[in-house]
Design a protein around this motif. Structure first.
Motif, short mmCIF file in Angstrom:
data_model
loop_
_atom_site.label_atom_id
_atom_site.label_comp_id
_atom_site.label_asym_id
_atom_site.label_seq_id
_atom_site.Cartn_x
_atom_site.Cartn_y
_atom_site.Cartn_z
N TYR A 120 87.36 92.81 137.48
CA TYR A 120 87.52 93.82 138.53
C TYR A 120 88.99 94.17 138.79
CZ TYR A 120 82.58 93.85 139.55
OH TYR A 120 81.23 94.03 139.45
N THR A 121 89.92 93.51 138.08
CA THR A 121 91.30 93.98 138.18
C THR A 121 91.44 95.29 137.41
OG1 THR A 121 92.05 92.80 136.21
CG2 THR A 121 92.14 91.60 138.29
N GLN A 122 90.39 95.64 136.65
CA GLN A 122 90.42 96.88 135.85
C GLN A 122 89.27 97.81 136.23
OE1 GLN A 122 90.13 95.21 131.93
NE2 GLN A 122 92.30 94.73 131.85
N ALA A 150 91.09 90.65 141.53
CA ALA A 150 92.52 90.72 141.81
C ALA A 150 92.82 89.87 143.04
CB ALA A 150 92.91 92.17 142.08
N LYS A 151 94.01 89.31 143.07
CA LYS A 151 94.41 88.51 144.24
C LYS A 151 94.63 89.45 145.43
CE LYS A 151 96.23 84.33 142.36
NZ LYS A 151 97.39 83.44 142.24
N TRP A 168 94.32 96.01 142.95
CA TRP A 168 92.88 96.24 142.86
C TRP A 168 92.08 95.17 143.59
CZ3 TRP A 168 91.44 100.93 141.89
CH2 TRP A 168 92.36 101.76 141.25
N SER A 169 92.72 94.55 144.61
CA SER A 169 91.99 93.62 145.46
C SER A 169 90.93 94.40 146.24
CB SER A 169 92.96 92.95 146.42
OG SER A 169 92.25 92.19 147.35
N ALA A 170 89.71 93.85 146.27
CA ALA A 170 88.61 94.64 146.81
C ALA A 170 88.14 94.22 148.19
CB ALA A 170 87.42 94.58 145.86
N TRP A 196 88.16 90.25 118.50
CA TRP A 196 88.84 91.29 119.26
C TRP A 196 89.73 90.54 120.25
CZ3 TRP A 196 86.02 95.17 123.07
CH2 TRP A 196 86.97 95.84 123.83
N ILE A 197 91.01 90.62 119.96
CA ILE A 197 91.97 89.91 120.78
C ILE A 197 92.84 90.94 121.50
CG2 ILE A 197 93.91 88.27 120.73
CD1 ILE A 197 92.69 87.23 118.08
N GLU A 198 93.09 90.67 122.76
CA GLU A 198 93.89 91.61 123.55
C GLU A 198 95.00 90.83 124.25
OE1 GLU A 198 91.73 94.94 125.52
OE2 GLU A 198 92.59 94.01 127.31
N GLY A 199 96.12 91.46 124.44
CA GLY A 199 97.19 90.76 125.14
C GLY A 199 98.34 91.68 125.47
N GLY A 200 99.32 91.11 126.16
CA GLY A 200 100.50 91.90 126.50
C GLY A 200 100.96 91.62 127.91
N TRP A 201 101.60 92.60 128.48
CA TRP A 201 102.12 92.50 129.83
C TRP A 201 101.23 93.31 130.77
CZ3 TRP A 201 105.78 89.49 131.97
CH2 TRP A 201 106.13 89.77 133.28
N ASP A 202 100.68 92.62 131.78
CA ASP A 202 99.77 93.27 132.73
C ASP A 202 100.55 93.58 134.01
OD1 ASP A 202 97.85 94.04 134.50
OD2 ASP A 202 96.62 92.24 134.33
N GLY A 203 100.80 94.86 134.22
CA GLY A 203 101.63 95.27 135.35
C GLY A 203 100.96 95.16 136.70
N THR A 204 99.64 94.88 136.73
CA THR A 204 98.97 94.76 138.03
C THR A 204 99.25 93.40 138.67
OG1 THR A 204 96.92 93.86 137.09
CG2 THR A 204 97.07 96.25 137.26
#
Lengths: 457, 274
Positions: free
Chosen positions: A146-148, A189-190, A195-197, A71-79
């Motif tokens: 946790y960015t998601q 998240a940075k 989504w920085s906590a 299961w491979i995931e990828g792309g552009w992460d807008g966060t």
């Protein structure tokens, strides 16, 4: 270094299985999904997010008793606000703050050999122990991204762990043994991302002209004694139940403090926020069960955990009232306590295409010190109503959660229109409320409306 | 004393009557045979239907389904169903979806101890979790189709129903008993009327009612014999309330399969039968 080891493992797996997969009749299946997400941030002061375009692909290649699954995931992460400049696109297994976009992530990649009712798996795996839907207390092998958090389903935000597992089924009994040889850290998240906590980090990043540089932790050495292992024994029957034991690293994020560092450079502030992610070993004994009673499908689980780490309230961390250049030592913030977690859940079909799920869970902190933000008993009440309309053309979902001890809450309604078997589009709202350190309140500025288009094949 | 068992009716001929001519006995038997078919009760019709259904309980079926909505839109499903017969009334069923992408590897498992007592589970790969399903959900839509979980769940317990033959009718050139079946237990329907083909003992048509209102009806066609078991290769189930229809096509069927018990476990459900 750890990434290289994982890649070497993957190449090894492919070579290992190649010979086995070359013989006999094979079954190959492939499926995937392409998702376009756009987020509208409701609050002006919240960090914005760019549109994301991500793809995932799952492949299964089975040949006699061998299975290769990926299961491979990828792309552009807008966060991601400031993509890293080193052109590395592969998500690593040894970093907490990962800001590569475009990215590629191996969510799962394992080979399995089944023999006489025993399945042996080696590779990057996800596990699902326990019965609760959200915040399961016995599901400890896969840390979360946790960015998601909150915006993605639990299984999608799990980070695959390079591991070895063995499962054996005998009549109504199933035994599963899992070994994760080294720590895979959770991802955060940075401080300048949506989504920085950690509210202190987020507050510092709001200072005009300041750049907060999140510090990566030194991970425990990849030694045998730093692995995580667990055993689960499950019995199928009218009342299903399971017991499990886990010993290894707690996947829940906590921090340890170093020192706040403020450097002024050409009128620009560089801030070391003075905390780094911390990792603690725990031992957890758990049990769970499920049964049907009348129209209700009931589930429950509980776990007693030894030496779980907590951070004290952030106002006690020792941050100065005003920021000054130089190094400011911070107070120790970690405390270890035993916890008892338990929860129950129920599924009930209100009518055709109306499914209601209710869940209540509590965490009891044994001998809780007054310096903790968490109360002695913390409760999360969670409900989900899923309704399909117009012969499944419209899928709607209402997700509610609250943490009554702190008055924190979450409301997440969503509606999808299914155009065809492959295409659907939807809109999701998200409203979060509560004090800054609470589970939902820490994201209280992140109320949003998200639009999604999904193509599946 | 001699005993003959003819279609479940026992004919006793005492030794004193052995002087009766053979032709009259043959005539009597023929007459009784004919009248006994006509005199079959609804329950007996369903016992016959059950005998055929039991024969099908070791199978593998590849099924494709097309869902038609009122506006003419279509969606497709394909699945494979495995079943294994156990001792007495026990049986196990595993249903696994292949398409659409949203449902790929979603599965449904039935363990029936008897026709009246069964456990149901569903597996959703999206959540990586197996869920128990209350048997009260057996009349709910089977993953968005107009079929119900019960339609895939094996034979019903006859003691939970009462039966009444309404009439006999020829449907698609096949003589049928038209039987009214009323549940004694709580079901979503208050009764159904079925057209059971004589000699084949399978449903050719079925109408589900809620009180007097017809809400769901199905027709089963293209009946062919497979290993001496009558099998409908096409079916159409329509929901009268919503205007939604589901057409199923049996792409392939194998009987007398004798799958291992390992195929019908939660482990197998999670692994999509692999």
């Amino acid at each position: 270094m750890r990434l290289k080891r994982v890649l070497a493992l993957c190449v090894g797996l492919l070579l290992f299985t190649h010979a086995g997969l070359l013989h006999g009749g094979d079954v190959f299946s492939i499926s995937g999904r392409l998702s376009l997400h756009g987020v509208y941030a409701i609050h002006d002061e919240s960090v914005e997010e760019d549109p994301s375009l991500t793809a995932r692909m799952e492949m299964d290649w089975r040949k006699s008793e061998w299975l290769l699954h990926s299961w491979i995931e990828g792309g552009w992460d807008g966060t991601v606000r400031s993509p890293r400049g080193d052109r590395a696109i592969l998500k690593s297994f040894d970093e907490v703050y990962q800001d590569n976009t475009p990215y590629l992530e191996l969510k799962e990649l394992y080979v399995e050999r089944s023999l006489a009712g025993i399945d042996l798996r080696i590779g990057i795996q996800r596990f699902s122990w326990g019965r609760l839907d959200e915040y399961p207390v016995n599901d400890l092998f896969n840390p979360w991204d946790y960015t998601q958090f909150i915006v993605r389903p639990i299984e999608e935000r799990k980070i695959g762990a390079p591991s070895i597992s063995a499962s054996m089924s005998k009549t109504d009994w199933t035994y599963q043994l899992v070994w994760v040889p080294w720590l895979v850290p959770y991802r955060l998240a940075k401080p300048n991302e949506r989504w920085s906590a950690v509210s202190e980090g987020a507050a510092l990043s709001n200072i005009s002209g300041a750049e907060v540089i999140a510090q990566e932790p030194d991970l425990p050495a990849g030694k045998l004694e730093n692995g995580s292992a667990g055993l689960r024994i499950q019995r199928m029957g009218e009342i299903e139940w399971a017991v499990n034991v886990f010993h290894g690293y707690d996947p829940r994020p906590v921090f340890k403090t170093t020192a706040l560092g403020v450097t002024e450079l050409d009128g620009h502030l560089l801030i070391d926020p003075g905390f780094v992610p911390s990792f603690h070993r725990i031992t957890s004994l758990g049990l769970d069960g499920a049964m049907v009673k009348g129209d209700w499908s009931l589930r429950g689980e509980a776990a007693y955990t030894f030496n779980r780490a907590f951070d004290i309230r952030q106002e006690l961390w020792g941050y100065p009232d005003t920021l000054v250049s130089g190094i400011t030592p911070l107070n120790p913030v970690e405390i270890e306590r035993d916890t008892l977690d338990y929860g129950i859940a129920a599924d009930y079909r209100l009518m055709e295409d109306w499914m209601l799920t209710l869940q209540a869970q509590q965490t009891v902190i044994i001998d809780r010190p007054s310096t903790l933000f968490e109360r002695e008993i913390e409760t999360i009440l969670w409900a989900n109503l899923s309704v399909h309309w117009m012969n499944q053309k419209i899928e709607s979902n209402l997700n509610l959660a609250c943490n009554p001890e702190h008055g924190a809450s979450m409301v997440r309604p969503s509606v999808y229109y299914v155009f065809t078997d492959s295409w659907k589009a939807g809109i999701t709202g998200l409203l979060l409320d509560g004090p800054p350190q609470s589970i939902f309140g820490r994201y209280a500025k992140n109320d949003q409306v998200e639009m999604v288009v999904i193509y599946s094949w | 004393m001699s005993r003959f068992s003819i279609l479940g009716c026992r004919l006793r001929i005492s030794d004193e009557r052995r002087h009766i001519p053979t032709w009259s006995v043959v005539l009597l038997i023929l007459l009784l045979s004919v009248t006994s078919v006509h005199a079959m009760s609804g329950r007996e019709v369903y016992e016959k239907l059950h005998e055929v259904a039991k024969k099908t309980l070791d199978h593998k079926m590849d099924v494709s389904m097309t869902l038609f909505d009122k506006g003419g839109g279509t969606r497709n499903r394909s699945l494979v169903a495995y079943a294994k017969r156990g001792d007495g009334e026990a049986y196990k069923v595993l249903v696994l979806f292949n398409t659409p992408p949203d449902l790929k590897d979603v599965g449904f498992l039935v363990h029936a101890r008897t026709f009246a007592d069964r456990d149901l589970w569903a597996y959703f790969p999206e959540f990586k979790k197996i869920r128990r399903i209350p048997t009260s959900s057996q009349d709910d839509s089977f993953f968005g189709t107009d079929f119900s979980y019960d339609d895939f769940g094996g034979p019903a317990n006859l003691d939970d129903y009462s039966f009444k033959i309404l009439k006999e009718e020829v449907l698609d050139g096949k003589p049928c008993f038209v039987v009214e079946v009323t549940p004694k237990i709580h079901r979503k329907f208050t009764r159904y009327v079925s057209w059971v083909a004589k000699d084949l003992w399978i449903h050719l048509k079925i109408e589900y009612y809620q009180e007097k209102e017809l809400y769901r009806e199905g027709e089963f066609t293209e009946v062919r014999m497979v290993d001496d078991i009558p099998t409908a290769f096409k079916g159409l189930m329509a929901n009268r309330k919503t205007g939604h229809k589901t057409e199923f096509t049996l792409e392939d069927v194998q009987y007398h399969t004798s799958f291992p018990d390992d195929l019908f476990t939660q482990r197998s459900l999670e692994r999509a039968g692999k």
